[in-house]
Design a protein around this motif. Structure first.
Motif, PDB file in Angstrom:
ATOM      1  N   LEU A 375      -8.237  42.490 -15.385  1.00 52.91           N
ATOM      2  CA  LEU A 375      -8.552  41.924 -14.074  1.00 52.91           C
ATOM      3  C   LEU A 375      -8.501  40.404 -14.126  1.00 52.91           C
ATOM      4  O   LEU A 375      -9.015  39.775 -15.044  1.00 52.91           O
ATOM      5  CB  LEU A 375      -9.943  42.384 -13.631  1.00 52.91           C
ATOM      6  N   ARG A 376      -7.897  39.793 -13.104  1.00 55.12           N
ATOM      7  CA  ARG A 376      -7.808  38.343 -12.998  1.00 55.12           C
ATOM      8  C   ARG A 376      -8.746  37.862 -11.894  1.00 55.12           C
ATOM      9  O   ARG A 376      -8.610  38.278 -10.735  1.00 55.12           O
ATOM     10  CB  ARG A 376      -6.369  37.904 -12.723  1.00 55.12           C
ATOM     11  N   VAL A 377      -9.665  36.980 -12.264  1.00 53.96           N
ATOM     12  CA  VAL A 377     -10.734  36.530 -11.370  1.00 53.96           C
ATOM     13  C   VAL A 377     -10.565  35.049 -11.073  1.00 53.96           C
ATOM     14  O   VAL A 377     -10.342  34.243 -11.995  1.00 53.96           O
ATOM     15  CB  VAL A 377     -12.124  36.777 -12.012  1.00 53.96           C
ATOM     16  N   GLY A 378     -10.682  34.684  -9.806  1.00 49.59           N
ATOM     17  CA  GLY A 378     -10.605  33.286  -9.385  1.00 49.59           C
ATOM     18  C   GLY A 378     -11.974  32.778  -8.981  1.00 49.59           C
ATOM     19  O   GLY A 378     -12.472  33.158  -7.920  1.00 49.59           O
ATOM     20  N   PRO A 379     -12.642  31.937  -9.805  1.00 45.53           N
ATOM     21  CA  PRO A 379     -13.986  31.461  -9.481  1.00 45.53           C
ATOM     22  C   PRO A 379     -13.982  30.243  -8.555  1.00 45.53           C
ATOM     23  O   PRO A 379     -13.107  29.374  -8.643  1.00 45.53           O
ATOM     24  CB  PRO A 379     -14.562  31.100 -10.852  1.00 45.53           C
ATOM     25  N   LEU A 380     -14.972  30.202  -7.680  1.00 45.66           N
ATOM     26  CA  LEU A 380     -15.266  29.052  -6.831  1.00 45.66           C
ATOM     27  C   LEU A 380     -16.764  28.799  -6.931  1.00 45.66           C
ATOM     28  O   LEU A 380     -17.538  29.733  -7.140  1.00 45.66           O
ATOM     29  CB  LEU A 380     -14.875  29.318  -5.381  1.00 45.66           C
TER      30      LEU A 380
END
Length: 518
Positions: A375-380
């Motif tokens: 899984l590829r997660v994009g944090p903000l």
């Protein structure tokens, strides 16, 4: 405005003082469309009183003043929860940023003033929304406060509006809203404009219906099991340590629930993990207990770089995995003071940052090797979920799940937590990627790829963990593919209008004044 010529209202509607008060109140009205009131339907007519007032201004200068005052009223209303932190400085900021609406006021009077015909009305239906988008674009610059309270964001729970967002982002939703308000103002104030105004309303309805019926939709792509940990407000001298203990306790309760990722809120860890290896070991033990990586947020002075950073850090069974994202866009006054040498006095009248946080260099897509298919997660981090471009770029870089880590402890009993949480639905709909909004305090929520809420929200009074089966999606939304085309189109329309106005004024100067008839 029909009331202008009536007897007892004449002094009120022509007095500059009363018109100034009316402009501030009219500008503040659209704030009720946002959470917590969430009167989303009000956004389709909330600008009408302001438009009617500005169009009846006796001069362009007066229209600019009423545009400015209305803009200040709008900003005060949507940011009123900052008053305990910034005190009187919020009035200064609203007055300065409200100036952005002064040219918009002149534009409204030029296109809708007096008795506009079909041509001017048709132009107003394009140019008034375009001018509004230019104001929103400029004030969205992070150093001017960022895109909090964009008008289109008030429609976060309206499915047709979310479909529009997938095509043109929050900008397209805002454009349509202002176009509808402009058409209604023309219908009410100018008899000659009514056919064109009615045609404009019909065009908006047809456009929204067409997007709803024919725009592409995201396709299902499995799901991922995510847990959110929200410790709630913890105060006192040892609050940092007690908060970590509470988060640790809530995370241990997730053992055996087959979660694939655990997300903690913003500033959930108050010490750098390199300085406190014991905290890293405790987090690694939690990861082994739960059987999933833990995404924490460290708010501390770094050991490898000078200054204080807010960083999303992924911790696995063996400790920090090396996946780290440093927050790039900081909250003005909350995390840094712009031009501190000039505005540093703000720290003495409110809760402005005593020391500026440092910025990260680039966005990061984290890979979770323990999940199916990596899984590829994009944090903000917190405030960054308000920026449409940040989530769009993360998805363009391959993110399958957007994660925002937030905390609103200072504004816990205001409109801020609900409004912040609502942005998850908008960002998800824009990008066709689900978004997790995990808070230290505030409201935690999850939205699927169409912007629909998944499961239950954790409210401001919650100190708990919750598990969500988050549906993933595949495909590229039109907005991710095409970008901010609504903004560029608005800019082009305004450029053509300004060029035409320049040619008209030049011709008038060459030909001289028109002699009076008779």
């Amino acid at each position: 405005m029909p009331m202008v010529s009536t007897g007892r209202w004449q002094p009120v509607l022509t007095s500059p003082r009363w018109r100034a008060v009316a402009a501030v109140l009219a500008g503040a009205l659209p704030a009720l469309a946002f959470p917590e009131p969430s009167l989303w339907w009000l956004a389709y007519g909330a600008l009408v009183p302001w438009l009617l007032l500005v169009r009846s201004a006796t001069s362009a200068r007066r229209a600019a003043v009423e545009g400015w005052l209305g803009g200040a009223g709008f900003l005060l209303a949507v940011h009123h929860w900052l008053l305990p932190s910034l005190h009187v400085f919020i009035l200064v900021l609203a007055a300065l940023l409200g100036l952005l609406w002064a040219p918009w006021g002149v534009l409204v009077r030029r296109l809708l003033g007096a008795s506009p015909g079909p041509g001017r009305t048709a132009a107003a239906l394009v140019l008034v929304p375009a001018g509004w988008l230019m104001v929103e674009l400029v004030r969205s610059w992070e150093y001017l406060g960022g895109p909090w309270g964009l008008l289109g964001a008030s429609q976060w729970q309206v499915p047709p509006a979310l479909r529009l967002a997938s095509v043109g982002g929050v900008w397209l939703v805002g454009f349509v809203l202002v176009a509808v308000n402009t058409a209604l103002a023309a219908l009410l104030s100018a008899p000659r404009a009514r056919p064109a105004a009615a045609a404009g309303l019909l065009a908006c309805a047809v456009a929204v219906t067409g997007v709803w019926a024919w725009a592409p939709r995201p396709q299902p792509a499995g799901s991922v099991r995510v847990a959110l940990v929200q410790p709630g407000v913890i105060e006192g001298a040892d609050s940092v340590q007690r908060r970590f203990d509470r988060e640790e306790q809530l995370t241990r309760e997730l053992a055996g629930r087959d979660v694939e990722l655990v997300v903690w809120g913003e500033s959930s860890v108050g010490q750098d993990l390199a300085h406190r290896p014991d905290l890293g070991r405790r987090l690694a033990a939690l990861s082994r207990t739960v059987g999933a990586e833990v995404l924490v947020n460290v708010d501390a002075r770094r050991s490898d770089r000078p200054g204080i950073f807010k960083s999303s850090v992924l911790v696995g069974p063996d400790g920090p995995t090396g996946n780290r994202y440093d927050k790039m866009r900081l909250v003005p006054f909350g995390e840094y003071v712009p031009a501190r040498s000039v505005l540093g006095w703000a720290t003495s009248v409110g809760k402005a940052a005593g020391e500026d946080r440092r910025r990260g260099d680039a966005q990061v897509v984290m890979r979770l090797p323990g999940t199916a298919g990596e899984l590829r997660v994009g944090p903000l981090v917190c405030f960054e979920s308000a920026f449409p471009d940040m989530s769009r770029h993360l998805v363009g870089d391959g993110a399958q799940l957007l994660v925002a880590q937030s905390a609103t402890s200072t504004f816990q009993h205001s409109w801020a937590p609900a409004q912040h949480a609502s942005l998850a639905a908008l960002r998800a709909a824009e990008t066709w990627r689900p978004m997790v909004h995990a808070t230290l305090t505030g409201e935690s929520t999850v939205a699927d790829a169409r912007g629909r809420t998944v499961g239950r929200r954790l409210g401001t009074d919650a100190s708990a963990s919750a598990v969500y089966d988050v549906p993933l999606a595949r495909g590229t939304s039109p907005y991710v593919r095409s970008g901010d085309w609504a903004v560029y189109g608005s800019l082009a329309a305004l450029a053509v209008f300004c060029a035409a106005e320049g040619v008209r004024l030049a011709r008038r100067r060459v030909s001289g004044p028109v002699p009076p008839r008779g």
